[in-house]
Motif scaffolding. Structure first.
Motif, PDB file in Angstrom:
ATOM      1  N   HIS A   1       1.019  -1.209  -0.064  1.00  0.00           N
ATOM      2  CA  HIS A   1       0.087   0.032   0.248  1.00  0.00           C
ATOM      3  C   HIS A   1       0.905   1.289   0.136  1.00  0.00           C
ATOM      4  O   HIS A   1       0.768   2.170  -0.685  1.00  0.00           O
ATOM      5  N   ALA A   2       1.770   1.332   0.911  1.00  0.00           N
ATOM      6  CA  ALA A   2       2.916   2.382   0.847  1.00  0.00           C
ATOM      7  C   ALA A   2       3.455   2.548  -0.481  1.00  0.00           C
ATOM      8  O   ALA A   2       3.701   3.733  -0.590  1.00  0.00           O
ATOM      9  N   ASP A   3       3.975   1.591  -0.834  1.00  0.00           N
ATOM     10  CA  ASP A   3       4.565   1.808  -2.312  1.00  0.00           C
ATOM     11  C   ASP A   3       3.639   2.358  -3.397  1.00  0.00           C
ATOM     12  O   ASP A   3       4.504   3.076  -4.059  1.00  0.00           O
ATOM     13  N   ARG A   4       2.578   1.999  -3.343  1.00  0.00           N
ATOM     14  CA  ARG A   4       1.642   2.302  -4.366  1.00  0.00           C
ATOM     15  C   ARG A   4       1.326   3.899  -4.020  1.00  0.00           C
ATOM     16  O   ARG A   4       1.337   4.573  -4.966  1.00  0.00           O
ATOM     17  N   LEU A   5       1.338   4.373  -2.929  1.00  0.00           N
ATOM     18  CA  LEU A   5       0.975   5.873  -2.694  1.00  0.00           C
ATOM     19  C   LEU A   5       2.336   6.582  -3.022  1.00  0.00           C
ATOM     20  O   LEU A   5       2.069   7.897  -3.423  1.00  0.00           O
ATOM     21  N   GLY A   6       3.543   6.312  -2.976  1.00  0.00           N
ATOM     22  CA  GLY A   6       4.570   7.316  -3.254  1.00  0.00           C
ATOM     23  C   GLY A   6       4.747   8.080  -2.132  1.00  0.00           C
ATOM     24  O   GLY A   6       4.321   8.081  -0.835  1.00  0.00           O
ATOM     25  N   ARG A   7       5.469   9.191  -2.465  1.00  0.00           N
ATOM     26  CA  ARG A   7       5.620  10.355  -1.529  1.00  0.00           C
ATOM     27  C   ARG A   7       4.296  11.110  -1.255  1.00  0.00           C
ATOM     28  O   ARG A   7       3.567  11.373  -1.897  1.00  0.00           O
ATOM     29  N   LYS A   8       4.464  11.495   0.201  1.00  0.00           N
ATOM     30  CA  LYS A   8       3.302  12.454   0.499  1.00  0.00           C
ATOM     31  C   LYS A   8       3.672  13.961   0.062  1.00  0.00           C
ATOM     32  O   LYS A   8       4.626  14.559   0.406  1.00  0.00           O
ATOM     33  N   GLU A   9       2.736  14.301  -0.843  1.00  0.00           N
ATOM     34  CA  GLU A   9       3.252  15.654  -1.293  1.00  0.00           C
ATOM     35  C   GLU A   9       2.581  16.816  -0.725  1.00  0.00           C
ATOM     36  O   GLU A   9       3.411  17.979  -0.809  1.00  0.00           O
ATOM     37  N   ALA A  10       1.624  16.838   0.146  1.00  0.00           N
ATOM     38  CA  ALA A  10       1.106  17.776   0.674  1.00  0.00           C
ATOM     39  C   ALA A  10       1.013  17.509   2.319  1.00  0.00           C
ATOM     40  O   ALA A  10       0.377  16.423   2.528  1.00  0.00           O
ATOM     41  N   PRO A  11       1.077  18.332   3.187  1.00  0.00           N
ATOM     42  CA  PRO A  11       1.213  18.202   4.717  1.00  0.00           C
ATOM     43  C   PRO A  11      -0.415  18.368   5.294  1.00  0.00           C
ATOM     44  O   PRO A  11      -1.063  18.877   4.258  1.00  0.00           O
ATOM     45  N   ASN A  12      -0.365  17.605   6.153  1.00  0.00           N
ATOM     46  CA  ASN A  12      -1.859  17.615   6.632  1.00  0.00           C
ATOM     47  C   ASN A  12      -1.797  17.457   7.887  1.00  0.00           C
ATOM     48  O   ASN A  12      -0.862  17.469   8.646  1.00  0.00           O
ATOM     49  N   GLN A  13      -3.091  17.571   8.668  1.00  0.00           N
ATOM     50  CA  GLN A  13      -3.102  17.560  10.065  1.00  0.00           C
ATOM     51  C   GLN A  13      -2.301  16.222  10.875  1.00  0.00           C
ATOM     52  O   GLN A  13      -2.015  16.243  11.811  1.00  0.00           O
ATOM     53  N   VAL A  14      -2.411  15.060  10.072  1.00  0.00           N
ATOM     54  CA  VAL A  14      -1.874  13.872  10.362  1.00  0.00           C
ATOM     55  C   VAL A  14      -0.208  14.028  10.604  1.00  0.00           C
ATOM     56  O   VAL A  14       0.238  13.745  11.860  1.00  0.00           O
ATOM     57  N   ASP A  15       0.284  14.391   9.615  1.00  0.00           N
ATOM     58  CA  ASP A  15       1.603  14.599   9.614  1.00  0.00           C
ATOM     59  C   ASP A  15       2.186  15.507   8.259  1.00  0.00           C
ATOM     60  O   ASP A  15       1.668  15.487   7.181  1.00  0.00           O
ATOM     61  N   PRO A  16       3.255  16.043   8.502  1.00  0.00           N
ATOM     62  CA  PRO A  16       3.616  17.037   7.183  1.00  0.00           C
ATOM     63  C   PRO A  16       4.448  16.156   6.135  1.00  0.00           C
ATOM     64  O   PRO A  16       4.314  16.762   5.086  1.00  0.00           O
ATOM     65  N   TRP A  17       4.945  15.144   6.439  1.00  0.00           N
ATOM     66  CA  TRP A  17       5.833  14.412   5.645  1.00  0.00           C
ATOM     67  C   TRP A  17       5.570  13.011   5.112  1.00  0.00           C
ATOM     68  O   TRP A  17       5.760  12.557   4.205  1.00  0.00           O
ATOM     69  N   PHE A  18       5.045  12.486   6.147  1.00  0.00           N
ATOM     70  CA  PHE A  18       4.956  11.065   6.118  1.00  0.00           C
ATOM     71  C   PHE A  18       3.517  10.473   6.115  1.00  0.00           C
ATOM     72  O   PHE A  18       2.494  11.116   6.584  1.00  0.00           O
ATOM     73  N   TRP A  19       3.064   9.436   5.174  1.00  0.00           N
ATOM     74  CA  TRP A  19       1.731   8.667   5.290  1.00  0.00           C
ATOM     75  C   TRP A  19       1.833   8.020   6.754  1.00  0.00           C
ATOM     76  O   TRP A  19       2.783   7.158   7.048  1.00  0.00           O
ATOM     77  N   VAL A  20       0.771   8.163   7.676  1.00  0.00           N
ATOM     78  CA  VAL A  20       0.820   7.668   8.949  1.00  0.00           C
ATOM     79  C   VAL A  20      -0.243   6.447   8.700  1.00  0.00           C
ATOM     80  O   VAL A  20      -1.347   6.684   8.389  1.00  0.00           O
ATOM     81  N   TYR A  21      -0.004   5.284   9.375  1.00  0.00           N
ATOM     82  CA  TYR A  21      -0.662   4.050   9.572  1.00  0.00           C
ATOM     83  C   TYR A  21      -0.985   3.853  11.170  1.00  0.00           C
ATOM     84  O   TYR A  21       0.055   3.587  11.827  1.00  0.00           O
TER      85      TYR A  21
END
Length: 359
Positions: free
Chosen positions: A134-154
């Motif tokens: 799932h993370a491989d399909r997502l690629g880089r997190k392009e825009a920060p959000n309230q969850v985290d500015p840099w990473f997809w959080v699981y």
């Protein structure tokens, strides 16, 4: 230093293990069975449907004993990864379901009837593989959000407590190692238990631990078989030093006479006992109480005093839940006022602690 409560391992004195037939075929299954060599083993078709355990009304009075003495082992079948947007970007398939602790407001037992011991899934390799794909399909997190500015959080601990799970097997260690190596993703879990064995997991900033806090006077009543609030606060600096990101999970917020005074004291205690490194990265999520009629009925059988705080019909409104029960939460106008007062207090007393979300 606060007086230490028993560690997660002390919560368990496993006398019976229910397990699906394929559990011994997995290395993790054999490892767990080997940890409890004297436990009686009973093979069951499904970890979800165990005669004499799930749906057995007589088990309500044995709520605590069942959590201490019973362990369920199974294989996780569904690997769905669901969008979230609050505590995490996504809810990962968990490596457990249920808990050895007994918080009286916990939503997990609502689906399990009258007993809710830990179910540990032994195919953690399949869970990790699903997250990686799932993370491989997502690629880089392009825009920060309230969850985290840099990473997809699981969120890897939606239906259990990873600190306690780590006393049963290396599932949590394996998941921390997975996210340590994923370039675009971070793990997250909330906990009410301090397991210092996690300090050796080397997360390198890629696992977020959300320590759940509430005023100690309330926790003594509602947070049954958990680490004390003082222990949780004392652990914050140590977990930050070990490479974890540490946030506060202010959940559930329970309204009662004098509640803001108790929270003011709690926040002052946090402020006095954490260092500059922890302060720089501290964030909080705020979740007001949601209760459930089915859990209310179970609690009346084993812990009725808790219901004096949790079940307050004069202050609450109801809504049919997705599972068919009735959830209750503070009435809309009252809750709006309470959330505003709570946020104002947090900003006053812990001005460096950002609020990720509140509801």
């Amino acid at each position: 230093m606060p007086t230490a409560s028993p560690g997660p391992a002390a919560l368990l004195d496993v006398g019976t293990i229910y397990h699906e037939p394929a559990v011994p075929d997995h290395p993790r299954g054999r490892e767990i069975l080997g940890r409890f060599p004297h436990a009686r083993r009973e093979v069951v078709r499904s970890h979800w449907n165990i005669p004499g355990l799930h749906g057995n009304e007589g088990k309500a009075e044995d709520w605590l004993r069942t959590k201490k003495t019973t362990l369920v082992l199974g294989l996780r079948k569904g690997m769905e990864i669901r969008p979230n947007g609050r505590s995490a970007d996504f809810i990962a398939p968990g490596a457990s379901n249920g808990c050895a602790m007994a918080c009286s407001y916990c939503y997990v037992p609502r689906r399990k009837g009258y007993a809710n011991p830990i179910t540990t899934f032994v195919n953690v390799d399949a869970i990790a593989a699903a997250i990686r794909r799932h993370a491989d399909r997502l690629g880089r997190k392009e825009a920060p959000n309230q969850v985290d500015p840099w990473f997809w959080v699981y969120d890897v601990g939606e239906n259990g407590d990873c600190s306690v799970d780590a006393a049963i097997s290396d599932n949590v260690r394996d998941l921390v190692a997975l996210f340590r190596d994923l370039p675009n993703a971070k793990a997250s879990f909330a906990t009410k238990s301090v397991n210092r064995e996690l300090l050796d997991y080397d997360p390198r900033g890629k696992t977020r631990v959300r320590f759940s806090l509430m005023p100690p006077v309330v926790a003594k009543l509602l947070d049954v078989r958990t680490s004390t609030i003082a222990e949780r606060i004392a652990a914050i600096d140590d977990f930050v030093a070990a490479g974890y990101e540490v946030h506060l999970n202010l959940s559930p917020v329970v309204y009662y006479e004098g509640w803001l005074d108790d929270y003011r004291e709690l926040f002052s205690d946090v402020d006095a006992r954490i260092g500059s490194k922890a302060r720089r990265q501290l964030r909080a999520e705020i979740i007001f109480l949601t209760h459930n009629d089915r859990l209310h009925e179970v609690n009346l059988r084993w812990h009725p005093r808790a219901e004096e705080l949790l079940w307050v019909p004069d202050l609450q409104e109801s809504k049919v839940s997705e599972t068919g029960g009735t959830n209750v939460r503070y009435r809309r106008g009252l809750k709006r006022q309470l959330v505003a007062e709570f946020e104002a207090l947090l900003r006053e007393t812990l001005p460096y602690c950002g609020i990720r979300y509140a509801f």
